[in-house]
Design a protein around this motif. Structure first.
Motif, PDB file in Angstrom:
ATOM      1  N   ASP A 134      86.790  -1.435  70.219  1.00 40.59           N
ATOM      2  CA  ASP A 134      86.024  -2.006  71.336  1.00 40.59           C
ATOM      3  C   ASP A 134      84.543  -1.641  71.223  1.00 40.59           C
ATOM      4  OD1 ASP A 134      87.965  -3.437  72.681  1.00 40.59           O
ATOM      5  OD2 ASP A 134      88.599  -1.728  73.905  1.00 40.59           O
ATOM      6  N   VAL A 135      84.281  -0.406  70.830  1.00 40.63           N
ATOM      7  CA  VAL A 135      82.890   0.044  70.669  1.00 40.63           C
ATOM      8  C   VAL A 135      82.208  -0.772  69.580  1.00 40.63           C
ATOM      9  CG1 VAL A 135      81.415   1.972  69.984  1.00 40.63           C
ATOM     10  CG2 VAL A 135      83.385   2.394  71.470  1.00 40.63           C
ATOM     11  N   TYR A 136      82.913  -0.987  68.491  1.00 43.75           N
ATOM     12  CA  TYR A 136      82.371  -1.772  67.370  1.00 43.75           C
ATOM     13  C   TYR A 136      82.093  -3.224  67.785  1.00 43.75           C
ATOM     14  CZ  TYR A 136      82.339  -4.340  62.924  1.00 43.75           C
ATOM     15  OH  TYR A 136      82.009  -5.162  61.871  1.00 43.75           O
ATOM     16  N   LEU A 137      82.986  -3.785  68.589  1.00 43.27           N
ATOM     17  CA  LEU A 137      82.858  -5.187  69.003  1.00 43.27           C
ATOM     18  C   LEU A 137      81.814  -5.377  70.110  1.00 43.27           C
ATOM     19  CD1 LEU A 137      86.648  -6.184  69.058  1.00 43.27           C
ATOM     20  CD2 LEU A 137      84.941  -6.814  67.330  1.00 43.27           C
ATOM     21  N   LYS A 138      81.414  -4.274  70.749  1.00 41.53           N
ATOM     22  CA  LYS A 138      80.393  -4.323  71.807  1.00 41.53           C
ATOM     23  C   LYS A 138      80.762  -5.301  72.923  1.00 41.53           C
ATOM     24  CE  LYS A 138      76.626  -3.120  68.640  1.00 41.53           C
ATOM     25  NZ  LYS A 138      75.326  -3.541  68.045  1.00 41.53           N
ATOM     26  N   GLY A 139      82.000  -5.230  73.355  1.00 41.89           N
ATOM     27  CA  GLY A 139      82.447  -6.060  74.468  1.00 41.89           C
ATOM     28  C   GLY A 139      82.909  -7.447  74.090  1.00 41.89           C
ATOM     29  N   LYS A 140      82.719  -7.844  72.830  1.00 40.00           N
ATOM     30  CA  LYS A 140      83.154  -9.173  72.384  1.00 40.00           C
ATOM     31  C   LYS A 140      84.647  -9.154  72.050  1.00 40.00           C
ATOM     32  CE  LYS A 140      78.662 -10.368  70.361  1.00 40.00           C
ATOM     33  NZ  LYS A 140      77.944 -10.752  69.110  1.00 40.00           N
ATOM     34  N   ASP A 141      85.259 -10.320  72.071  1.00 40.63           N
ATOM     35  CA  ASP A 141      86.666 -10.438  71.698  1.00 40.63           C
ATOM     36  C   ASP A 141      86.767 -10.570  70.178  1.00 40.63           C
ATOM     37  OD1 ASP A 141      89.382 -10.601  71.879  1.00 40.63           O
ATOM     38  OD2 ASP A 141      89.442 -12.486  72.996  1.00 40.63           O
ATOM     39  N   LEU A 142      87.956 -10.415  69.654  1.00 40.32           N
ATOM     40  CA  LEU A 142      88.214 -10.599  68.232  1.00 40.32           C
ATOM     41  C   LEU A 142      89.452 -11.463  68.084  1.00 40.32           C
ATOM     42  CD1 LEU A 142      87.627  -9.901  65.233  1.00 40.32           C
ATOM     43  CD2 LEU A 142      89.152  -7.924  65.520  1.00 40.32           C
ATOM     44  N   LEU A 143      89.282 -12.654  67.532  1.00 39.57           N
ATOM     45  CA  LEU A 143      90.399 -13.578  67.365  1.00 39.57           C
ATOM     46  C   LEU A 143      91.120 -13.313  66.048  1.00 39.57           C
ATOM     47  CD1 LEU A 143      88.709 -16.904  68.533  1.00 39.57           C
ATOM     48  CD2 LEU A 143      89.820 -15.137  69.915  1.00 39.57           C
ATOM     49  N   PHE A 144      92.376 -13.684  66.004  1.00 39.31           N
ATOM     50  CA  PHE A 144      93.152 -13.514  64.778  1.00 39.31           C
ATOM     51  C   PHE A 144      92.464 -14.194  63.596  1.00 39.31           C
ATOM     52  CE2 PHE A 144      96.622 -12.413  67.645  1.00 39.31           C
ATOM     53  CZ  PHE A 144      97.299 -11.449  66.920  1.00 39.31           C
ATOM     54  N   GLU A 145      91.953 -15.408  63.847  1.00 41.04           N
ATOM     55  CA  GLU A 145      91.340 -16.194  62.771  1.00 41.04           C
ATOM     56  C   GLU A 145      90.080 -15.545  62.208  1.00 41.04           C
ATOM     57  OE1 GLU A 145      92.404 -17.364  65.585  1.00 41.04           O
ATOM     58  OE2 GLU A 145      93.935 -18.856  65.099  1.00 41.04           O
ATOM     59  N   ILE A 147      89.723 -12.384  61.560  1.00 40.50           N
ATOM     60  CA  ILE A 147      90.044 -11.257  60.691  1.00 40.50           C
ATOM     61  C   ILE A 147      90.340 -11.754  59.283  1.00 40.50           C
ATOM     62  CG2 ILE A 147      91.617  -9.311  60.271  1.00 40.50           C
ATOM     63  CD1 ILE A 147      92.094  -9.179  63.258  1.00 40.50           C
ATOM     64  N   ASP A 148      89.415 -11.505  58.388  1.00 36.17           N
ATOM     65  CA  ASP A 148      89.619 -11.818  56.975  1.00 36.17           C
ATOM     66  C   ASP A 148      89.233 -10.590  56.163  1.00 36.17           C
ATOM     67  OD1 ASP A 148      86.848 -11.800  57.097  1.00 36.17           O
ATOM     68  OD2 ASP A 148      86.643 -13.969  56.914  1.00 36.17           O
ATOM     69  N   TYR A 149      89.271 -10.723  54.871  1.00 36.25           N
ATOM     70  CA  TYR A 149      88.986  -9.579  53.997  1.00 36.25           C
ATOM     71  C   TYR A 149      87.566  -9.038  54.232  1.00 36.25           C
ATOM     72  CZ  TYR A 149      88.299  -6.826  49.747  1.00 36.25           C
ATOM     73  OH  TYR A 149      88.022  -5.811  48.873  1.00 36.25           O
ATOM     74  N   ASP A 150      86.622  -9.929  54.406  1.00 32.84           N
ATOM     75  CA  ASP A 150      85.235  -9.506  54.628  1.00 32.84           C
ATOM     76  C   ASP A 150      85.084  -8.732  55.935  1.00 32.84           C
ATOM     77  OD1 ASP A 150      84.372 -10.617  52.264  1.00 32.84           O
ATOM     78  OD2 ASP A 150      83.845 -12.550  53.165  1.00 32.84           O
ATOM     79  N   TRP A 151      85.804  -9.191  56.991  1.00 31.31           N
ATOM     80  CA  TRP A 151      85.731  -8.482  58.277  1.00 31.31           C
ATOM     81  C   TRP A 151      86.288  -7.072  58.125  1.00 31.31           C
ATOM     82  CZ3 TRP A 151      88.865  -5.755  61.463  1.00 31.31           C
ATOM     83  CH2 TRP A 151      88.342  -5.421  62.717  1.00 31.31           C
ATOM     84  N   ILE A 152      87.400  -6.941  57.432  1.00 34.31           N
ATOM     85  CA  ILE A 152      88.015  -5.625  57.236  1.00 34.31           C
ATOM     86  C   ILE A 152      87.066  -4.682  56.508  1.00 34.31           C
ATOM     87  CG2 ILE A 152      89.930  -4.378  56.160  1.00 34.31           C
ATOM     88  CD1 ILE A 152      91.612  -6.948  56.501  1.00 34.31           C
ATOM     89  N   LYS A 153      86.422  -5.191  55.450  1.00 35.07           N
ATOM     90  CA  LYS A 153      85.482  -4.366  54.678  1.00 35.07           C
ATOM     91  C   LYS A 153      84.258  -4.008  55.523  1.00 35.07           C
ATOM     92  CE  LYS A 153      85.765  -3.199  51.060  1.00 35.07           C
ATOM     93  NZ  LYS A 153      86.372  -1.949  50.516  1.00 35.07           N
ATOM     94  N   ASP A 154      83.788  -4.947  56.357  1.00 33.45           N
ATOM     95  CA  ASP A 154      82.644  -4.660  57.232  1.00 33.45           C
ATOM     96  C   ASP A 154      82.989  -3.534  58.211  1.00 33.45           C
ATOM     97  OD1 ASP A 154      80.988  -6.508  56.071  1.00 33.45           O
ATOM     98  OD2 ASP A 154      81.406  -8.095  57.530  1.00 33.45           O
ATOM     99  N   TYR A 155      84.188  -3.603  58.772  1.00 34.02           N
ATOM    100  CA  TYR A 155      84.608  -2.572  59.728  1.00 34.02           C
ATOM    101  C   TYR A 155      84.786  -1.224  59.020  1.00 34.02           C
ATOM    102  CZ  TYR A 155      86.915  -0.394  63.716  1.00 34.02           C
ATOM    103  OH  TYR A 155      87.220   0.432  64.767  1.00 34.02           O
TER     104      TYR A 155
END
Length: 328
Positions: A134-145, A147-155
């Protein structure tokens, strides 16, 4: 295409935690399609006659409202199609329901899933991981779609910037992977391609633990501390745990005299919920004799750190936090 009917029941498959998914069964021309509603319960909490969760379950109201809401939605869509003569199949309703239940929100689904974890320690750890997200998203939602490989590496890179150790990063990503894959298995979400977690290789470092030597343990045993002081209690507590092959602090804190049976310590580990049976060696027995009283009640705690606190007085998560603060 034939009439479509709707029913709510439990999945026949029993999960590792002893619960079964609550699912909506959509039937058309003898073809049955099922959609998990996002909750699972033990069979003892399910009223098969009323097709609802019994009041014995702590989330019965929330789960039953969800069931009614989803059932009403698909029935309304189906009835509307009959009036407008639009063709609606069981497969169409199944896809619609999956999208509505998951809400396309990975965060929402993961938080609902975390609430269902029965082990207080595991549930607290999972909630902590989602709090970090939640802290990382800064209040934004995260949809299943999303989440990809790039998102995982960014996190992963974000967690590294916070100076988290390799194992901390691994432990933050592992529950997210489990939640994502569970949504796929339960039919709540279908990725266009293979799961991005299949490509991601999480790293876990081998833990290096500093152990006391036999000589250091011998020095601890020789300490002469004033009875009744905090140091005296902590000293006995540590040595007793050591003599019992390194018991977890939370387990040792909650030991009662009823756990002492025929020269053995019989208890259930709080983290794994597995039964443990350990022989009480002479040195451990000597520590027990320090705390043994005449007319000792089996329900009394062996060590004095919990004092008058009782687990039944607190919610699981609150009780766990109290254990983490002890002994002081």
């Amino acid at each position: 295409m034939g009439k479509i009917t709707f029913h709510v029941d439990l999945d026949n498959r029993v999960k590792k935690d002893g619960t079964q998914n609550i699912q909506l069964r959509i039937t058309q021309a003898k073809k049955k399609l099922r959609v998990a509603v996002g909750f699972s319960v033990q069979k003892i909490h399910w009223n098969d006659e009323k097709k609802e969760v019994r009041r014995t379950h702590p989330l019965h109201s929330q789960i039953n409202n969800t069931i009614k809401s989803k059932l009403l939605e698909v029935e309304r869509t189906y009835l509307k199609s009959q009036v407008t003569s639009r063709k609606v199949t069981a497969s169409t309703l199944q896809k619609q329901l999956k999208k509505e239940i998951a809400g396309e929100s990975f965060v929402q689904y993961s938080k609902l899933r975390a609430q269902q974890i029965t082990n207080p320690s595991s549930r607290s750890a999972c909630k902590s991981v989602l709090s970090n997200l939640d802290v990382y998203l800064k209040g934004k939602d995260l949809l299943f779609e999303e989440i990809d490989y790039d998102w995982i590496k960014d996190y992963e890179r974000y967690l590294k910037k916070l100076s988290n150790a390799t194992n901390t990063i691994y432990n933050n990503l592992k529950p997210l992977k489990a939640s994502y894959n569970e949504a796929i298995k339960s039919g709540l979400f279908e990725p266009d391609k293979m799961s991005p977690w299949m490509r991601y290789e999480g790293k876990k470092a081998k833990s290096v633990r500093t152990r006391l030597t036999i000589e250091q343990i011998a020095l601890l045993e020789k300490l002469n501390l004033r009875p009744g002081t905090n140091k005296f209690q902590a000293h006995n507590f540590f040595l007793f745990s050591f003599y019992l092959q390194g018991m977890r602090v939370s387990d040792a804190l909650q030991l009662k005299w009823a756990n002492i049976i025929n020269g053995r310590l019989e208890y259930k580990a709080s983290k794994t919920e597995k039964s443990r049976s350990k022989k009480i060696i002479q040195k451990a027995a000597e520590i027990l004799n320090i705390y043994r009283k005449p007319r000792q009640k089996p329900t009394e705690n062996i060590f004095p750190f919990l004092k008058d606190l009782k687990e039944s007085q607190f919610a699981d998560d609150v009780w766990r936090k109290k254990l983490e603060r002890l002994p002081q």
